[in-house]
Design a protein around this motif. Sequence first.
Motif, PDB file in Angstrom:
ATOM      1  N   LYS A 480       0.845  -1.186   0.000  1.00 52.71           N
ATOM      2  CA  LYS A 480       0.000   0.000   0.000  1.00 52.71           C
ATOM      3  C   LYS A 480       0.883   1.239   0.000  1.00 52.71           C
ATOM      4  CE  LYS A 480      -3.799   2.207   2.506  1.00 52.71           C
ATOM      5  NZ  LYS A 480      -4.688   2.134   3.700  1.00 52.71           N
ATOM      6  N   ARG A 481       0.463   2.236  -0.779  1.00 52.82           N
ATOM      7  CA  ARG A 481       1.293   3.433  -0.938  1.00 52.82           C
ATOM      8  C   ARG A 481       1.186   4.324   0.300  1.00 52.82           C
ATOM      9  NH1 ARG A 481       3.585   4.616  -5.801  1.00 52.82           N
ATOM     10  NH2 ARG A 481       3.261   3.007  -7.381  1.00 52.82           N
ATOM     11  N   ASN A 482       2.077   4.044   1.235  1.00 53.29           N
ATOM     12  CA  ASN A 482       2.125   4.813   2.471  1.00 53.29           C
ATOM     13  C   ASN A 482       3.569   4.863   2.971  1.00 53.29           C
ATOM     14  OD1 ASN A 482       2.626   2.268   3.569  1.00 53.29           O
ATOM     15  ND2 ASN A 482       0.517   2.001   4.300  1.00 53.29           N
ATOM     16  N   ARG A 483       3.734   5.331   4.177  1.00 53.64           N
ATOM     17  CA  ARG A 483       5.075   5.498   4.744  1.00 53.64           C
ATOM     18  C   ARG A 483       5.814   4.163   4.877  1.00 53.64           C
ATOM     19  NH1 ARG A 483       7.356   9.733   7.303  1.00 53.64           N
ATOM     20  NH2 ARG A 483       9.100   9.306   8.723  1.00 53.64           N
ATOM     21  N   ASP A 484       5.074   3.101   5.196  1.00 54.39           N
ATOM     22  CA  ASP A 484       5.705   1.787   5.330  1.00 54.39           C
ATOM     23  C   ASP A 484       6.317   1.336   4.005  1.00 54.39           C
ATOM     24  OD1 ASP A 484       5.000   1.672   7.979  1.00 54.39           O
ATOM     25  OD2 ASP A 484       3.197   0.468   7.644  1.00 54.39           O
ATOM     26  N   ARG A 485       5.643   1.646   2.907  1.00 50.72           N
ATOM     27  CA  ARG A 485       6.166   1.291   1.590  1.00 50.72           C
ATOM     28  C   ARG A 485       7.477   2.034   1.318  1.00 50.72           C
ATOM     29  NH1 ARG A 485       5.744   2.766  -4.080  1.00 50.72           N
ATOM     30  NH2 ARG A 485       5.274   0.935  -5.372  1.00 50.72           N
ATOM     31  N   SER A 486       7.497   3.321   1.606  1.00 48.75           N
ATOM     32  CA  SER A 486       8.724   4.097   1.405  1.00 48.75           C
ATOM     33  C   SER A 486       9.856   3.555   2.259  1.00 48.75           C
ATOM     34  CB  SER A 486       8.474   5.571   1.738  1.00 48.75           C
ATOM     35  OG  SER A 486       7.616   6.166   0.799  1.00 48.75           O
ATOM     36  N   THR A 487       9.542   3.209   3.498  1.00 44.68           N
ATOM     37  CA  THR A 487      10.563   2.668   4.397  1.00 44.68           C
ATOM     38  C   THR A 487      11.100   1.345   3.870  1.00 44.68           C
ATOM     39  OG1 THR A 487       9.512   3.761   6.290  1.00 44.68           O
ATOM     40  CG2 THR A 487      11.022   1.943   6.768  1.00 44.68           C
ATOM     41  N   ALA A 488      10.215   0.512   3.326  1.00 43.78           N
ATOM     42  CA  ALA A 488      10.645  -0.776   2.769  1.00 43.78           C
ATOM     43  C   ALA A 488      11.506  -0.574   1.524  1.00 43.78           C
ATOM     44  CB  ALA A 488       9.425  -1.632   2.440  1.00 43.78           C
ATOM     45  N   MET A 489      11.121   0.362   0.652  1.00 44.38           N
ATOM     46  CA  MET A 489      11.932   0.644  -0.536  1.00 44.38           C
ATOM     47  C   MET A 489      13.303   1.169  -0.134  1.00 44.38           C
ATOM     48  SD  MET A 489       9.418   2.166  -3.506  1.00 44.38           S
ATOM     49  CE  MET A 489       9.067   3.700  -2.668  1.00 44.38           C
ATOM     50  N   LEU A 490      13.322   2.049   0.849  1.00 46.43           N
ATOM     51  CA  LEU A 490      14.586   2.614   1.314  1.00 46.43           C
ATOM     52  C   LEU A 490      15.485   1.529   1.892  1.00 46.43           C
ATOM     53  CD1 LEU A 490      16.140   5.255   1.653  1.00 46.43           C
ATOM     54  CD2 LEU A 490      15.053   5.528   3.892  1.00 46.43           C
ATOM     55  N   ALA A 491      14.886   0.561   2.579  1.00 43.31           N
ATOM     56  CA  ALA A 491      15.670  -0.540   3.146  1.00 43.31           C
ATOM     57  C   ALA A 491      16.326  -1.365   2.042  1.00 43.31           C
ATOM     58  CB  ALA A 491      14.775  -1.422   4.013  1.00 43.31           C
ATOM     59  N   VAL A 492      15.601  -1.598   0.944  1.00 44.49           N
ATOM     60  CA  VAL A 492      16.163  -2.334  -0.195  1.00 44.49           C
ATOM     61  C   VAL A 492      17.361  -1.579  -0.769  1.00 44.49           C
ATOM     62  CG1 VAL A 492      15.721  -3.091  -2.567  1.00 44.49           C
ATOM     63  CG2 VAL A 492      14.004  -3.488  -0.785  1.00 44.49           C
ATOM     64  N   ILE A 493      17.199  -0.285  -0.941  1.00 42.41           N
ATOM     65  CA  ILE A 493      18.257   0.545  -1.521  1.00 42.41           C
ATOM     66  C   ILE A 493      19.475   0.597  -0.610  1.00 42.41           C
ATOM     67  CG2 ILE A 493      18.831   2.913  -2.186  1.00 42.41           C
ATOM     68  CD1 ILE A 493      15.828   3.177  -3.029  1.00 42.41           C
ATOM     69  N   ASN A 494      19.245   0.876   0.661  1.00 44.73           N
ATOM     70  CA  ASN A 494      20.366   1.020   1.595  1.00 44.73           C
ATOM     71  C   ASN A 494      21.140  -0.283   1.768  1.00 44.73           C
ATOM     72  OD1 ASN A 494      19.730   3.686   1.980  1.00 44.73           O
ATOM     73  ND2 ASN A 494      18.707   3.392   3.949  1.00 44.73           N
ATOM     74  N   ALA A 495      20.410  -1.400   1.770  1.00 42.01           N
ATOM     75  CA  ALA A 495      21.071  -2.693   1.965  1.00 42.01           C
ATOM     76  C   ALA A 495      21.986  -3.046   0.797  1.00 42.01           C
ATOM     77  CB  ALA A 495      20.022  -3.789   2.161  1.00 42.01           C
ATOM     78  N   ALA A 496      21.665  -2.523  -0.386  1.00 45.03           N
ATOM     79  CA  ALA A 496      22.448  -2.859  -1.580  1.00 45.03           C
ATOM     80  C   ALA A 496      23.677  -1.979  -1.759  1.00 45.03           C
ATOM     81  CB  ALA A 496      21.561  -2.756  -2.819  1.00 45.03           C
ATOM     82  N   ALA A 497      23.686  -0.803  -1.128  1.00 45.71           N
ATOM     83  CA  ALA A 497      24.793   0.138  -1.318  1.00 45.71           C
ATOM     84  C   ALA A 497      26.105  -0.461  -0.820  1.00 45.71           C
ATOM     85  CB  ALA A 497      24.498   1.439  -0.585  1.00 45.71           C
ATOM     86  N   LYS A 498      27.158  -0.224  -1.584  1.00 44.21           N
ATOM     87  CA  LYS A 498      28.468  -0.775  -1.241  1.00 44.21           C
ATOM     88  C   LYS A 498      29.489   0.345  -1.120  1.00 44.21           C
ATOM     89  CE  LYS A 498      31.947  -4.129  -2.745  1.00 44.21           C
ATOM     90  NZ  LYS A 498      32.327  -5.115  -3.793  1.00 44.21           N
ATOM     91  N   SER A 499      30.140   0.401   0.033  1.00 47.27           N
ATOM     92  CA  SER A 499      31.154   1.432   0.252  1.00 47.27           C
ATOM     93  C   SER A 499      32.304   1.269  -0.732  1.00 47.27           C
ATOM     94  CB  SER A 499      31.684   1.350   1.686  1.00 47.27           C
ATOM     95  OG  SER A 499      32.788   2.225   1.856  1.00 47.27           O
ATOM     96  N   GLN A 500      32.777   2.411  -1.236  1.00 44.22           N
ATOM     97  CA  GLN A 500      33.938   2.420  -2.124  1.00 44.22           C
ATOM     98  C   GLN A 500      35.219   2.754  -1.371  1.00 44.22           C
ATOM     99  OE1 GLN A 500      33.315   1.492  -5.482  1.00 44.22           O
ATOM    100  NE2 GLN A 500      31.395   1.043  -4.407  1.00 44.22           N
ATOM    101  N   GLY A 501      35.085   2.914  -0.052  1.00 45.66           N
ATOM    102  CA  GLY A 501      36.261   3.191   0.760  1.00 45.66           C
ATOM    103  C   GLY A 501      36.563   4.659   0.945  1.00 45.66           C
TER     104      GLY A 501
END
Length: 513
Positions: A480-501
């Motif tokens: 459902k298009r609400n705050r929980d959806r945004s939080t879940a999308m953000l979690a997907v994005i943040n989990a995939a990010a990889k530090s370049q050092g």
Amino acid sequence: MASRSRNTATDVQRYVLLPKRGLHSEALREPLASPQIFSSMMAARLDLQGVAKAAAQPEAAVKIVHSSAQSGPKLVELSDVAANALKASNAGVRLVPLVRYEIARSPRWQVLRPAAVRSKAAAAAAPGLKIKVVDTVSGKPVRGAMVVAFTNFAGQEGAQGTSNAKGEVTLQFTGASKTLDLLLIYGPAGYWGLCERARKIRNGDSVGIAPIDLAVPDFLATVYGGHPAEAGNGVRVGVIDTGVDGKHPDLTVLGGAAFVADENDAGGWGPAKEQGEHGTHVAGIIASRGRQPAGKPGVAPGVALYSYRVFPNAGGGATNYDILRAIEQGVQDQCDLLNLSLGGASPDEAVHDAIKEAYDKGTLCIVAAGNDGRQPVSYPAAWTESIAVSAAGRQGTFPANSSEALDIAPPAAATDEMLFIAQFSNVGPEIDLTGPGVGIVSTLPGGGYGVMSGTSMACPAAAGAAAALLAAQPKVLKMKRNRDRSTAMLAVINAAAKSQGFPKDLEGLGMLP
């Protein structure tokens, strides 16, 4: 800065009229087809009839210039007296100064102090030092190249000009030759620039710049060139910018609108007459469907692309009022991601509230960090609800003698000594991600390709990568298009990010795959 005009009785200033909280409220409701009645009601509520009569404009104590919706934000003009009365009242509304944001393309170096002030007689006797800009492959003259010749780079002294149809540019130097600290050429569409230090130029010299070869990968292609053509399928991405050329053979724009109140929202979502190339370049980074040898793919060619033009055809900045309306429309069009390659120094409440409301309705805003040279992150990227993106580059992905060489700055990445965060990129604790933003080749209006640099380019690189990641998460997209959806999308994005050092203030969580 707030917009101010003159009135016969007092100064008048433009504001965005909002409810005390959020963007919509019954306190803003305007009687249908009657902004005059609304103005009179506000004047009565604020006990401003006397002020209005003194101005001989009883209906205009609070003048509606533009309204987004019956109970939504409004662009208004008020006298200073009326504004102060409203701020002191309990009217259930607030005034936010009208401010303007600029595109987040990296600024070009320019001469600020001419090398010499010459009399008309001297200029007529010796009209200057003429050089010719040519294509390094064909030898043909190149029109529209911006030549910046610094005799004192630190003091930004020298001369500059733009090449004509013959490739010629006349630099206002005395003598038949000149030794330069730095010769910079910014290439037109289809060309790389040039950066040469300690260069001696002579009258009549030819200087070559390299044409773009789409078969040679830039940094964007180096990182994301392996993405399939369907990457991003099922994800909607809106580009809030200078408009997008939907006639470009490698771009498909499904919809959008113009949000420029000063133009009565006319002209559509296509590229603006001034700076229109910026939005098309941004869109291509995300969603170009081009293929070699004539084209180049974006990071997520499969996304559904929307264009919301907020920059005026006449040029200049985009107002917070127009940007907030574009964000609202993007949410209404069910965009999952909104790309904002723009920014400014003002901590503006209007755009902030629009970004917060978008988050609460299941849409994430990805925003360029700004290009002020390692200064604090600009707004709206600095707001917590935004995903702020800095610009990274990699040596070897642009010609060694191109103008992008000036963007290289320490420190190098711990993972790759050729990686760097661009010297122009803003940085700070608000940075969430970094993305390829130096020497990026993408679509331009008219069907061609060109190179640009800036957090404006890194932002859509991150947006495209985020879209590709979210496309692989159908359960999240179906939420459902609400705050929980945004939080879940953000979690997907943040989990995939990889530090370049890099230090965290430079790269945030790192770069998306």
